[in-house]
Motif scaffolding. Structure first.
Motif, mmCIF file in Angstrom:
data_model
loop_
_atom_site.group_PDB
_atom_site.id
_atom_site.type_symbol
_atom_site.label_atom_id
_atom_site.label_comp_id
_atom_site.label_asym_id
_atom_site.label_seq_id
_atom_site.Cartn_x
_atom_site.Cartn_y
_atom_site.Cartn_z
ATOM 1 N N CYS A 132 0.840 -1.207 0.000
ATOM 2 C CA CYS A 132 0.000 0.000 0.000
ATOM 3 C C CYS A 132 0.870 1.251 0.000
ATOM 4 N N MET A 136 1.527 4.037 -3.271
ATOM 5 C CA MET A 136 1.277 5.472 -3.140
ATOM 6 C C MET A 136 2.542 6.269 -3.437
ATOM 7 N N GLN A 140 3.137 9.153 -6.391
ATOM 8 C CA GLN A 140 3.682 10.486 -6.132
ATOM 9 C C GLN A 140 4.959 10.731 -6.936
ATOM 10 N N VAL A 196 -5.190 3.788 -7.272
ATOM 11 C CA VAL A 196 -4.435 4.648 -6.357
ATOM 12 C C VAL A 196 -4.727 6.088 -6.748
ATOM 13 N N SER A 198 -4.832 10.464 -5.649
ATOM 14 C CA SER A 198 -4.184 11.507 -4.849
ATOM 15 C C SER A 198 -5.162 12.328 -4.021
ATOM 16 N N LEU A 218 -6.844 3.144 -2.907
ATOM 17 C CA LEU A 218 -5.844 3.718 -2.007
ATOM 18 C C LEU A 218 -5.785 5.225 -2.225
ATOM 19 N N SER A 219 -5.752 5.984 -1.131
ATOM 20 C CA SER A 219 -5.689 7.442 -1.235
ATOM 21 C C SER A 219 -4.776 8.003 -0.158
ATOM 22 N N LYS A 220 -4.169 9.148 -0.462
ATOM 23 C CA LYS A 220 -3.359 9.834 0.545
ATOM 24 C C LYS A 220 -4.206 10.764 1.402
#
Length: 340
Positions: A132, A136, A140, A196, A198, A218-220
């Motif tokens: 995970c 991410m 980025q 994924v 942002s 999946l996210s920040k």
């Protein structure tokens, strides 16, 4: 593609004249069977993927073969789509709000076409905690336009190991639609893939993910309450706040696995850790460390440590409690060397 513009920037109490890279935003209109269907603003690239992904997401098409033709006029900002089935498009679907239930569950959507096109995930995919974090980081690292402008959202379709395709756009929905369109045009199956992202995990983003068919998002950033409800109902694993080797799992957490218990070695996180995060890691391992080593580490953290040493201390402390006796002795020796 982008614009260089002279601006004034304020830093450290002074103004400076600099050139800044500005992201472009253009209007774009889609015509379906000769009628105007939708107008949006977007980043001026991957128009074909945007059109296909948008029409897929809206339920206008299901397959590439549903389109007889697709023509893009980039200069004027127009797309012309001819459908094989001239009666396929039902405009009423795309503006009518709908709140309903499915299979006895409280599934809530804003538009009727979402009910028709959002799919309950059937994925069997899973990820480790480290995967995970690594996915991410890779998103980025590959967010080149964002690094230049700070003005776009980024999204990617990934396998467990790497990014397959990533897209950027000023609109988060556009970035997702471009991914969706790319996958259809290139025959990429997404059921066993991950999304994924942002940006914030809103209900609209979760609905887009469900339409695409992915089962792990999946996210920040943070999710909303409705996004979590939809994720639970649609069998999607929603992971947020992926930052500095930490994250939160909000739904269907069984798909996110702990790293192998036997793997007590320092994982390659490749993220610069702040002094605060190293201190938190130290406190979490306090009861497992020799008291003299704990005190030495704490004292050293009150001083200035170079970033590479902060990173090394963090990873020496990581999963310290799971290490066997010999591994702990080796780590103790390295830690004493770093902090003495």
């Amino acid at each position: 593609m982008n614009i260089q513009k002279p601006i004034s920037t304020y830093k450290n109490g002074e103004f400076f004249s600099v050139y800044d890279t500005i992201v472009r935003e253009v209007p774009f209109t889609i015509f379906v069977n000769g009628e105007e269907f939708a107008t949006m603003v977007c980043s001026p690239f991957h128009f074909d993927e945007l059109v296909v992904g948008f029409l897929l997401s809206e339920g206008v098409i299901l397959f590439k073969t549903d389109m007889e033709s697709l023509d893009i006029d980039e200069f004027r900002g127009f797309a012309y789509v001819q459908l094989k089935n001239k009666h396929q498009k039902k405009q009423s679907y795309y503006s009518k709000r709908f709140i309903g239930s499915c299979c006895g569950k409280s599934r809530q959507f804003y538009f009727e076409n979402d009910v028709r096109t959002a799919k309950t995930s059937m994925t069997t995919a899973s990820l480790s905690a480290d995967q995970c974090i690594q996915l991410m980081k890779k998103l980025q690292d590959q967010s080149y336009l964002f690094k230049k402008t700070g003005g776009v959202h980024n999204a990617a379709i990934c396998s467990t190991a790497d990014i397959i395709v990533n897209r950027a756009d000023i609109g988060r929905h556009n970035a997702l639609d471009k991914l969706y369109g790319h996958c259809l045009l290139n025959h990429i199956t997404v059921r066993d893939k991950m999304l994924v992202f942002s940006g914030r995990l809103s209900s609209e983003v979760l609905t887009k993910a469900a339409k695409m068919g992915v089962g792990i998002v999946l996210s920040k950033a943070a999710p909303t309450d409705l996004a979590i409800k939809l994720a639970e109902d649609l069998n999607i694993t929603a992971v947020g706040f992926i930052r500095n080797c930490t994250f939160n799992v909000y739904s269907h957490s069984y798909r996110i696995k702990e790293n192998e218990k036997g793997d007590t070695t320092m994982s390659s996180c490749n993220i610069d850790h702040s002094k605060d995060s190293v201190y938190e890691k130290l406190e979490s391992q306090k009861q497992h460390l020799p008291s003299s080593l704990y005190n030495s580490c704490k004292k050293k953290l009150n001083e200035d440590l170079q970033q590479d040493k902060l990173n090394e201390v963090f990873h020496l402390l990581k999963k310290y409690d799971l290490a066997d006796y010999d591994e702990k002795q080796a780590r103790n020796k390295k830690l004493f060397y770093l902090v003495e």
